[in-house]
Design a protein around this motif. Structure first.
Motif, PDB file in Angstrom:
ATOM      1  N   GLY A  59       0.809  -1.111   0.085  1.00 12.74           N
ATOM      2  CA  GLY A  59      -0.069   0.032   0.053  1.00 12.74           C
ATOM      3  C   GLY A  59       0.852   1.244  -0.058  1.00 12.74           C
ATOM      4  N   ARG A  60       1.920   1.248   0.739  1.00 11.61           N
ATOM      5  CA  ARG A  60       2.766   2.503   0.816  1.00 11.61           C
ATOM      6  C   ARG A  60       3.491   2.560  -0.213  1.00 11.61           C
ATOM      7  NH1 ARG A  60       4.869   2.904   6.901  1.00 11.61           N
ATOM      8  NH2 ARG A  60       3.058   2.303   8.394  1.00 11.61           N
ATOM      9  N   ALA A  61       3.928   1.613  -0.986  1.00 11.62           N
ATOM     10  CA  ALA A  61       4.836   1.523  -2.209  1.00 11.62           C
ATOM     11  C   ALA A  61       4.200   2.548  -3.209  1.00 11.62           C
ATOM     12  CB  ALA A  61       5.003   0.044  -2.748  1.00 11.62           C
ATOM     13  N   GLN A  62       3.195   2.724  -3.290  1.00 10.63           N
ATOM     14  CA  GLN A  62       2.586   3.818  -4.240  1.00 10.63           C
ATOM     15  C   GLN A  62       3.015   5.294  -4.296  1.00 10.63           C
ATOM     16  OE1 GLN A  62       1.131   2.373  -6.729  1.00 10.63           O
ATOM     17  NE2 GLN A  62       1.525   0.130  -5.668  1.00 10.63           N
TER      18      GLN A  62
ATOM     19  N   VAL B 205       8.621  -1.999   8.457  1.00  8.75           N
ATOM     20  CA  VAL B 205       8.212  -1.348   7.246  1.00  8.75           C
ATOM     21  C   VAL B 205       8.732  -0.097   6.662  1.00  8.75           C
ATOM     22  CG1 VAL B 205       5.581  -0.431   6.043  1.00  8.75           C
ATOM     23  CG2 VAL B 205       5.737  -2.610   7.539  1.00  8.75           C
ATOM     24  N   GLU B 206       9.032   0.699   7.901  1.00  9.84           N
ATOM     25  CA  GLU B 206       9.731   1.726   7.385  1.00  9.84           C
ATOM     26  C   GLU B 206      11.125   1.650   6.983  1.00  9.84           C
ATOM     27  OE1 GLU B 206      12.129   4.661  10.552  1.00  9.84           O
ATOM     28  OE2 GLU B 206       9.736   5.382  10.118  1.00  9.84           O
TER      29      GLU B 206
ATOM     30  N   GLN C 138       9.536  -0.723  -4.848  1.00 14.41           N
ATOM     31  CA  GLN C 138       8.651  -1.922  -4.555  1.00 14.41           C
ATOM     32  C   GLN C 138       7.399  -2.243  -5.362  1.00 14.41           C
ATOM     33  OE1 GLN C 138       9.855  -3.940  -2.257  1.00 14.41           O
ATOM     34  NE2 GLN C 138      11.761  -2.876  -1.930  1.00 14.41           N
ATOM     35  N   ALA C 139       6.961  -0.916  -5.765  1.00 20.32           N
ATOM     36  CA  ALA C 139       5.820  -1.105  -6.557  1.00 20.32           C
ATOM     37  C   ALA C 139       5.885  -1.380  -7.809  1.00 20.32           C
ATOM     38  CB  ALA C 139       5.227   0.332  -7.090  1.00 20.32           C
ATOM     39  N   GLU C 140       7.304  -1.620  -8.353  1.00 19.48           N
ATOM     40  CA  GLU C 140       7.628  -2.473  -9.576  1.00 19.48           C
ATOM     41  C   GLU C 140       7.584  -3.945  -9.676  1.00 19.48           C
ATOM     42  OE1 GLU C 140      11.044  -1.038 -11.814  1.00 19.48           O
ATOM     43  OE2 GLU C 140      10.907   1.088 -11.043  1.00 19.48           O
TER      44      GLU C 140
END
Length: 489
Positions: A427-430, A448-449, A471-473
């Motif tokens: 979720g945060r990778a975006q 996560v941080e 990470q979004a890739e």
């Protein structure tokens, strides 16, 4: 520890799923079964089918099984049926492998060489395909003749049209009558020849079996234990006609004293292969039961052992984990995380696990960033894509049972929901600008941080940052990795 035991331990040193025990049982079972048949006055041969699905390690097993047999003093010929299915007759391929392993010993005693030469002579007669050659010869004589040849003779095409009038009915009748008489004469001769050749072939088969039995009885005289083992792998990958030919040759020729065949197959796949030769409604399983005395299936390995045996598919140095331990090696920690992730997806077949790990491995191979890939995200996305061919990963994660992992953070031990960690990372990778928390509240938050902190700092030092994290890739890489996963090796 004896030298033989040391050698066997060396053979199985990289066995990660306990197949050494299977090998010991199978060897003892086959030796005792052959001895029992001999005591009962039956033909002391045996055919065993090791049946296990693709990806379960059959080829790994049979190669080491053969090495163990050699360490214990047996002669073992290994045949890769798929490699050899270009040949016309599998008998040649099987005998070539036996010849290769027997050749270093034939000089020790003349009688062994003499008997083996007799076996090869019988085999040459059987594999010579005299009957087929005769049949082709008779067919070729007439199928190569054209209607013009029958009507006008072989030189008709060289005669000018004016000098070559259309034949009358009488000429045509004479031509047909002449051809019929010649075919009838040839058929009578061919029938006699076929009967004679069939008798010779039957005698060759009996001699082949007898000489094979005599050969195996002589093996102890040159320091080799009987029986002779022939291990055949990859039969289920062959073209249907060749697979059938292998089975037929073994059944009809090698039912001889002191000969043991071990087939390694995915029998479900082999049934499909057999149907390819005989038709879709053919009962392949009943057909196969004619050839195999017994079928042996591996016990399903423990999940952790199976995962450990497939870890070499993945570049583990490119992964980050939400678990740390002062007691375990880093790779063992990663193995435990992956194992727990698959356990949370149960039921899941071993073949699917291997395919998912293959996708994970192709993804790590293509990863080009200095930051590491979040392992829980990689496993969930790869599993989701493998099962659904899309990335509805939130819905997929909801089908998983609890996936927890114990982690050590600043000497404080706590249980973490790894699935939630993965969803948090994805979720945060975006948006990497908001991916970092101002004040992490737990070890899970700290992990996560950490996934984004190194990348954020790298981009800031370079004078800019992108809205999305590397990470979004993962989704795009996994989609491509799913298209290039390996075939059967």
């Amino acid at each position: 520890m004896t030298a033989i035991k040391k050698e066997i331990d060396e053979v199985w040193k990289d066995d990660k799923i306990g197949r050494k025990n299977d090998a010991r049982f199978i060897i003892d079972f086959l030796i005792q079964s052959v001895d029992l048949r001999k005591r009962l006055g039956k033909t002391a041969s045996y055919v065993l089918n090791i049946d296990s699905e693709w990806g379960s390690g059959k080829s790994f097993f049979v190669s080491r099984f053969a090495r163990q047999l050699r360490a214990e003093g047996y002669l073992v010929a290994e045949v890769n049926a798929w490699r050899d299915d270009h040949s016309d007759d599998p008998l040649v391929a099987i005998m070539a492998e036996i010849d290769k392993v027997l050749k270093p010993h034939t000089g020790k005693k003349a009688i062994v060489k003499k008997v083996w030469n007799a076996v090869k002579s019988n085999g040459a007669q059987i594999a010579g395909r005299t009957l087929v050659a005769l049949g082709k010869s008779a067919i070729r004589r007439y199928t190569n003749s054209t209607i013009d040849d029958l009507l006008h003779g072989e030189d008709a095409g060289n005669v000018a049209p004016a000098e070559n009038p259309e034949p009358g009915v009488g000429v045509l009748d004479d031509a047909i009558a002449a051809a019929s008489k010649e075919i009838e004469t040839l058929t009578d001769k061919t029938a006699d020849t076929l009967i004679a050749e069939f008798a010779k072939a039957s005698q060759s088969i009996q001699s082949f079996r007898s000489n094979m039995g005599e050969l195996t009885s002589k093996l102890p005289e040159i320091g080799i234990k009987s029986p002779l083992f022939v291990v055949i792998d990859e039969l289920d990958r062959c073209r249907p006609s060749y697979a059938v030919a292998v089975l037929e040759r073994v059944k009809h020729l090698f039912e001889a004293n002191g000969v043991v065949f071990v087939f390694s197959t995915d029998t479900g796949q082999l049934q499909h292969t057999i149907r390819g030769a005989y038709g879709g409604d053919f009962d392949g399983r009943s057909y196969l039961s004619r050839f195999f005395d017994r079928r042996y299936s591996f016990a399903e390995p423990r999940l952790g052992e199976f995962v450990a045996s497939k870890l070499d598919l993945i570049d583990l140095t490119k992964l980050s984990s939400p678990a740390q331990s002062d007691l375990l090696e880093p790779n063992d920690v990663l193995k435990n995380i992956i194992t727990a992730g698959f356990a949370a997806q149960k039921p899941i077949p071993l073949r699917a696990i291997e395919q998912i790990m293959d996708i994970m491995g192709s993804t790590t191979a293509a990863w080009r960033y200095p930051e590491k890939i979040d392992l829980p995200s990689l496993l969930i996305l790869a599993s989701c894509y493998h099962r659904r061919q899309n990335f509805d990963y939130i819905a997929f994660a909801n089908t998983m049972s609890s996936w927890n992992a114990d982690a050590v953070w600043a000497q404080a031990r706590e249980s973490m929901n790894v699935t939630q960690i993965a969803l948090n990372v994805m979720g945060r990778a975006q948006n990497i600008r908001t991916a970092l928390m101002d004040s992490p509240r737990s070890a899970a938050d700290s992990y996560v941080e950490s996934v984004f902190a190194e990348e954020y700092n790298r981009r800031s030092e370079a004078g800019g940052s992108a809205p999305a994290s590397v990470q979004a890739e993962l989704q795009g890489l996994i989609r491509n990795a799913g298209r290039i996963t390996r075939g059967r090796a």
